[in-house]
Design a protein around this motif. Structure first.
Motif, PDB file in Angstrom:
ATOM      1  N   SER A 362      -4.062  11.412  71.133  1.00 39.16           N
ATOM      2  CA  SER A 362      -3.749  11.816  72.507  1.00 39.16           C
ATOM      3  C   SER A 362      -4.888  12.165  73.473  1.00 39.16           C
ATOM      4  N   THR A 363      -6.330  12.182  72.832  1.00 35.91           N
ATOM      5  CA  THR A 363      -7.310  12.326  74.103  1.00 35.91           C
ATOM      6  C   THR A 363      -8.081  10.820  74.042  1.00 35.91           C
ATOM      7  N   GLY A 364      -7.161   9.964  73.846  1.00 38.10           N
ATOM      8  CA  GLY A 364      -7.640   8.532  74.040  1.00 38.10           C
ATOM      9  C   GLY A 364      -8.045   7.712  72.610  1.00 38.10           C
ATOM     10  N   LYS A 367     -11.686   7.174  70.215  1.00 43.47           N
ATOM     11  CA  LYS A 367     -12.511   7.988  69.410  1.00 43.47           C
ATOM     12  C   LYS A 367     -13.218   7.479  67.988  1.00 43.47           C
ATOM     13  N   LEU A 375      -9.616  16.372  65.323  1.00 43.28           N
ATOM     14  CA  LEU A 375      -8.746  16.932  66.417  1.00 43.28           C
ATOM     15  C   LEU A 375      -7.623  17.307  65.609  1.00 43.28           C
ATOM     16  N   ARG A 444       3.524  14.022  71.768  1.00 40.08           N
ATOM     17  CA  ARG A 444       3.583  13.836  73.019  1.00 40.08           C
ATOM     18  C   ARG A 444       4.747  12.804  73.164  1.00 40.08           C
ATOM     19  N   LEU A 473      -0.605  18.381  72.931  1.00 40.73           N
ATOM     20  CA  LEU A 473      -1.979  18.565  73.379  1.00 40.73           C
ATOM     21  C   LEU A 473      -2.228  18.067  74.889  1.00 40.73           C
ATOM     22  N   THR A 475      -5.411  18.728  76.294  1.00 41.88           N
ATOM     23  CA  THR A 475      -6.794  18.218  76.529  1.00 41.88           C
ATOM     24  C   THR A 475      -7.803  19.026  75.233  1.00 41.88           C
ATOM     25  N   GLN A 476      -8.836  18.360  75.092  1.00 42.18           N
ATOM     26  CA  GLN A 476      -9.939  19.082  74.575  1.00 42.18           C
ATOM     27  C   GLN A 476     -11.092  19.232  74.993  1.00 42.18           C
ATOM     28  N   THR A 477     -11.404  20.446  75.074  1.00 39.90           N
ATOM     29  CA  THR A 477     -12.712  20.785  75.945  1.00 39.90           C
ATOM     30  C   THR A 477     -13.856  20.383  75.364  1.00 39.90           C
ATOM     31  N   ILE A 482      -8.930  23.379  71.912  1.00 42.27           N
ATOM     32  CA  ILE A 482      -7.826  22.485  72.385  1.00 42.27           C
ATOM     33  C   ILE A 482      -7.057  23.465  73.472  1.00 42.27           C
TER      34      ILE A 482
END
Ligand code: ZN
Length: 544
Positions: A362-364, A367, A375, A444, A473, A475-477, A482
């Motif tokens: 979910s953040t791309g 990775k 994550l 998601r 989710l 995003t992750q900083t 998260i």
């Protein structure tokens, strides 16, 4: 002969530079029937807009230059293309002039060309009443199209429908069998449905039941009706105010049942209607404060939670599909499903079921496996810190991810890995629904097909359950923390609270609204007052 020089400047002639509206057309190859809008817009604005007719020589030149200038335009489709360019309401004369030109040189316009001409008549009809002669012309074209082809293709059906609704009298009803004809090959288009539904609401004696049936069919087929249909109904109600309470509440219930957002145009019309009949209708625009509090009437919107009974129905229906119809786990083997059920029997209930792969991606998708595993572990920790019992669903290949992170997942959650080909959401829904009414899930995925397959009765219940229990989710900083999207606890579609309707609206009509659970920014707060007869008024007074 006038303006041929202008035309020559506009159109390409062998050996000359291309005019502005044809320049660089070779760069992209549009699909047949669609044209680079900027180039054709040029033809429209530089030539067509200022003219009611063109000479034969001018038409010949326009036609030839299009055939020469565009690879996908040929002798067969060029006429429909030209009529597509002069399609504005005030260009009916020019469009007819072109068809006359074709006839004058002995060629017979094909079905696509005549269909486009019907659309121009329809555009004009929405601007001004058509003359009797114009209506006769429409009927003549419709008759000839239908006489020549026993079965019309879907787009011809749509065009004929648009022609028929532009006439007065009962001829528009001949569009209904055409709508059925369209169903042979596909679901009728939004345009075809809307043309008929709008007409059914607008005729002198409205065919309301028909209009409502068409609206229901559209909404069930996930084709949101266009603003014009609602506006036709509201315009009718402005003249027939006795019907307003019943018809308007039918409209609001329709919007609720199908989770439809009307557009600002419709919202404005509703407000106008309110100022016209304040004794029947009170409408204000509003926004929601924290926790879904209406800033106008100060009431809280209804919680989205479903009742115990509704949850029971939803769970039974879903599990029945798993156990009996077996159409849920389509891409899994029976052995895998059996292994999963056994696993759930042993380890359920859970407080939260996490779609591990969905979280990881979910953040791309670029990775490393190590970042993805970390994550998933972070999301598990988020729930473990709240003392929640967690199930993580994943795929076999996740075994190869970072040992350390996967070890954390394994020791702090139940972990079930499916084969790499399986879809995860059936497993997720099964485990969540099986665990009980309080269980949440983390993904998601919008679960569209699952909602759809539950049927019209259960779909809205499923959607409410989903809204109440779905975490995802955001995003992750940079520091690895998260940000989790929590469910919105109040309803997001039109609904009533203590006799007051709250109706969300959006800026403009969209044919493909999102299924995500975003809180609409704009709402109407509507009070529908019952029109009481003098007798019931007295009664109401005495009982108070
Ligand atoms: Zn309110």
């Amino acid at each position: 002969m006038y303006n041929l020089r202008l035309l020559r400047n506009l159109l390409p002639i062998a050996g000359h530079a291309h005019p502005r509206w044809l320049a660089s057309q070779h760069k992209r190859r549009p699909q047949p029937g669609s044209l680079p809008p900027d180039r054709l817009e040029q033809l429209r604005s530089d030539l067509f807009e200022s003219r009611q007719e063109l000479s034969g020589a001018e038409w010949t030149e326009v036609r030839q230059s299009l055939v020469d200038g565009y690879k996908h335009i040929n002798g067969h489709n060029v006429d429909a293309v030209i009529l597509g360019v002069c399609s504005a309401p005030n260009q009916l004369a020019l469009a007819k002039n072109y068809v006359e030109f074709l006839r004058s040189r002995g060629s017979k316009p094909n079905a696509a060309t005549l269909g486009r001409l019907l659309r121009v008549y329809n555009a004009a009809y929405h601007e001004r009443p058509l003359s009797e002669a114009e209506q006769l012309e429409i009927l003549q074209i419709c008759r000839s199209l239908q006489a020549e082809h026993e079965t019309l293709d879907a787009s011809s059906c749509e065009n004929v429908i648009h022609g028929l609704v532009a006439t007065s009298g009962d001829d528009w009803q001949r569009g209904l069998p055409l709508l059925e004809m369209m169903k042979v090959t596909s679901t009728p288009s939004v345009a075809a449905y809307c043309a008929l539904a709008e007409k059914a609401f607008s005729v002198a004696t409205p065919e309301q039941e028909l209009a409502w049936r068409l609206l229901e069919e559209m909404a069930t087929a996930r084709k949101p009706p266009k603003c014009e249909v609602y506006l036709a109904l509201l315009n009718h109600l402005a003249n027939e105010t006795a019907q307003l309470p019943a018809q308007l509440s039918r409209l609001l219930q329709f919007l609720e049942r199908h989770e439809i957002l009307v557009s600002q145009r419709v919202a404005i019309r509703l407000q106008e209607l309110s100022s016209q009949v304040p004794q029947l209708l009170h409408t204000r625009t509003t926004h929601l404060g924290a926790l879904g509090k209406c800033q106008s009437c100060q009431q809280h919107l209804q919680p989205v939670a479903i009742s115990d009974e509704e949850f029971r129905q939803l769970r039974e229906c879903f599990l029945e599909r798993v156990l009996i119809r077996r159409d849920v786990f389509q891409r899994s083997t029976p052995e895998e499903v059996a292994r999963f059920k056994k696993f759930v029997e042993k380890t359920a209930p859970y407080d939260c079921v996490i779609d591990g792969l969905n979280v990881a991606y979910s953040t791309g998708t670029k990775k490393t496996p190590q970042q993805m595993a970390k994550l998933v572990a972070t999301v598990v920790r988020h729930f473990r810190e709240q003392d929640k019992r967690v199930l993580v669903l994943g795929r076999e290949h996740m075994r190869n991810w970072s040992k350390q992170a996967m070890h954390y997942v394994h020791s702090n959650a139940s972990l079930f890995l499916t084969s790499n080909l399986s879809h995860d959401d059936p497993f997720l829904l099964y485990a969540t629904l099986r665990s009980g009414q309080e269980t949440d899930f983390f993904s998601r995925d919008l679960m569209r097909s699952h909602a759809f397959h539950l049927g019209t009765e259960l779909k809205p219940i499923f959607r409410r359950w989903q809204q109440e229990h779905q975490f995802s989710l955001v995003t992750q900083t940079q520091t690895g923390q998260i940000i989790v999207k929590e469910p919105v606890r109040h309803r997001l579609c039109a609904h009533q609270v203590a006799g007051t309707w709250h109706v969300p609206y959006c800026a403009q009509y969209t044919p493909h609204p999102t299924d995500s659970f975003e809180v609409p920014a704009n709402w109407l707060c509507i009070q529908l007052k019952k029109q009481t007869t003098p007798a019931t008024k007295t009664k109401a007074k005495t009982t108070r």
